[in-house]
Design an enzyme around this catalytic site. Structure first.
Site, PDB file in Angstrom:
ATOM      1  N   TYR A   1     -10.080 -10.200   9.841  1.00  0.00           N
ATOM      2  CA  TYR A   1     -10.469 -10.663   8.511  1.00  0.00           C
ATOM      3  C   TYR A   1     -10.797 -12.151   8.525  1.00  0.00           C
ATOM      4  CZ  TYR A   1      -8.807  -6.112   6.979  1.00  0.00           C
ATOM      5  OH  TYR A   1      -8.648  -4.762   6.819  1.00  0.00           O
TER       6      TYR A   1
ATOM      7  N   GLN B   1       0.812  -1.215   0.000  1.00  0.00           N
ATOM      8  CA  GLN B   1       0.000   0.000   0.000  1.00  0.00           C
ATOM      9  C   GLN B   1       0.845   1.265   0.000  1.00  0.00           C
ATOM     10  OE1 GLN B   1      -2.362  -0.565   3.534  1.00  0.00           O
ATOM     11  NE2 GLN B   1      -3.461  -2.319   2.689  1.00  0.00           N
TER      12      GLN B   1
ATOM     13  N   HIS C   1      -0.678  -0.201   5.753  1.00  0.00           N
ATOM     14  CA  HIS C   1      -1.119   0.835   6.698  1.00  0.00           C
ATOM     15  C   HIS C   1      -0.050   1.902   6.936  1.00  0.00           C
ATOM     16  CE1 HIS C   1      -4.130  -2.251   8.615  1.00  0.00           C
ATOM     17  NE2 HIS C   1      -4.261  -2.123   7.299  1.00  0.00           N
TER      18      HIS C   1
ATOM     19  N   TYR D   1      -7.964   7.038  20.503  1.00  0.00           N
ATOM     20  CA  TYR D   1      -9.124   6.617  19.719  1.00  0.00           C
ATOM     21  C   TYR D   1      -9.352   5.108  19.753  1.00  0.00           C
ATOM     22  CZ  TYR D   1      -9.653  11.425  18.522  1.00  0.00           C
ATOM     23  OH  TYR D   1      -9.861  12.779  18.632  1.00  0.00           O
TER      24      TYR D   1
ATOM     25  N   GLU E   1     -14.388   4.347  10.575  1.00  0.00           N
ATOM     26  CA  GLU E   1     -14.786   5.409  11.498  1.00  0.00           C
ATOM     27  C   GLU E   1     -14.673   6.792  10.879  1.00  0.00           C
ATOM     28  OE1 GLU E   1     -13.086   3.119  15.520  1.00  0.00           O
ATOM     29  OE2 GLU E   1     -12.285   5.093  14.960  1.00  0.00           O
TER      30      GLU E   1
END
Length: 379
Positions: free
Chosen positions: A266, A90, A152, A255, A245
């Site tokens: 998953y 990613q 991520h 958070y 979110e």
């Protein structure tokens, strides 16, 4: 205050079935018939766009190129001076933002993934944009420690009204990092425009948390935008399987990831029994099942007046735009998803922005990917 998701939503109706190109297509929303215009095509996984005061646009491609759109045409030559990026998983060349005083100083900010023998990480650099090149390059921030794997990286950035730079750093696929104050992963970072650490950052002087950290417990925020009235930073964030979110980013808050979440692994196994805990901030809204939200914008323009003050979220997994209304009463916010648009186009929406003219621009996370402009159809 968290409001449960509305499950029955209006879906945009297509007026054409082609999905290979959006050119000339229209779709019906609750308030408008919207036409789609292709501004640029043939890009490799475009990730972010910035609007220059001259009317041109800068677009990042995840594999490491920065491109210029000039008079509605993609310049054939990539911009020189972009740092080497690690286009792994990613990762790659990610966000681009302009300095609030760009017209005077020409500073452009880029986030990207970088690789050494010690692993991969998220970095931020700035450079001056001159003569189709980046010059006077400065490295401002590097998330530490580095980690293996290509997941991520976060990388979304925004300047607030006071000129502070905010950066999201994902948990790098290792969820426990988000609760480790001595690891930048899984947090929102706050810096001065030159990379210095603000003295009033919430954990400055706390030996258990790195000084750059503004919030903890963030899994992988992929959208960030300023509330048009309060100037506060808001974000959307990828959950795992469920539990995406929308959050209002406030100094020093935790958070919750992975101690609290509305999602599951998953594999289908539980991550935690808790969807809320004392001392951990609950989301203003969650999507379960996931839509994989990406870019976000508070719409304030004149092209679509019925959407003013609402949040438009792009989505990767569900390939749509989620329109979210906001009600504020005595400092408490209630959010509700009002509509899901573009579901029939089967395009991953990586970024969504408002142009200076109030138009809505999208980037499709494809190769070839597109830069797309939305306009109301009045005929």
């Amino acid at each position: 205050m968290r409001i449960p998701m509305v499950r029955l939503l209006l879906v945009g109706v297509l007026t054409c079935c082609a999905q290979s190109s959006w050119a000339g297509l229209q779709f019906q929303t609750e308030h408008y018939r919207v036409g789609i215009e292709i501004v640029a095509d043939g890009l490799s996984h475009p990730w972010s766009i910035a609007f220059l005061p001259t009317g041109e646009q800068l677009v990042t491609e995840r594999d490491g190129r920065l491109r210029l759109i000039q008079e509605g045409r993609l310049h054939p030559d990539p911009i020189a001076g972009v740092p080497q990026v690690a286009a792994v998983g990613q990762g790659g060349l990610l966000d681009i933002v302009l300095h609030p005083e760009f017209e005077q100083n020409r500073w452009v900010y880029l986030s990207y993934s970088d690789q050494t023998d010690e692993g991969l990480t998220t970095r931020v650099m700035r450079a001056r944009f001159e003569d189709h090149a980046l010059v006077d390059t400065e490295l401002l921030f590097e998330a530490l420690p580095r980690a293996s794997g290509g997941r991520h990286f976060g990388g979304r950035m925004v300047f607030d009204s006071d000129g502070y730079l905010y950066l999201s750093v994902g948990d790098r696929g290792e969820m426990e990092k988000a609760q480790d104050g001595l690891d930048h992963a899984g947090s929102i970072i706050r810096l001065h425009d030159d990379g210095r650490i603000p003295e009033d950052n919430p954990f400055t002087g706390d030996s258990s948390v790195l000084d750059e950290i503004y919030t903890l417990g963030n899994r992988n925020p992929q959208g960030m935008a300023l509330h048009p009235q309060t100037g506060e930073v808001w974000s959307n964030e990828h959950g795992p399987r469920g539990g995406d979110e929308v959050n209002r980013i406030q100094a020093g808050l935790n958070y919750g990831w992975p101690e609290v979440t509305h999602g599951i692994n998953y594999s289908g196994s539980r991550i935690t029994e808790h969807t809320e805990l004392p001392g951990m901030e609950s989301p203003l809204l969650d999507w379960t099942p996931s839509i994989a939200p990406s870019g976000m914008v508070f719409y304030t323009g004149d092209e679509f007046p019925s959407w003013r003050g609402q949040i438009l979220n792009g989505a990767l997994r569900d390939r749509l735009i989620s329109r979210v209304s906001i009600t504020e009463l005595q400092g408490e916010y209630q959010l509700q998803e009002e509509e899901r648009m573009l579901q029939g186009f089967a395009q991953r929406i990586r970024d969504i922005r408002q142009s200076p003219e109030g138009e809505i621009w999208l980037l499709t996370d494809q190769s070839p990917g597109q830069v797309v402009r939305l306009r109301p159809v009045t005929d």
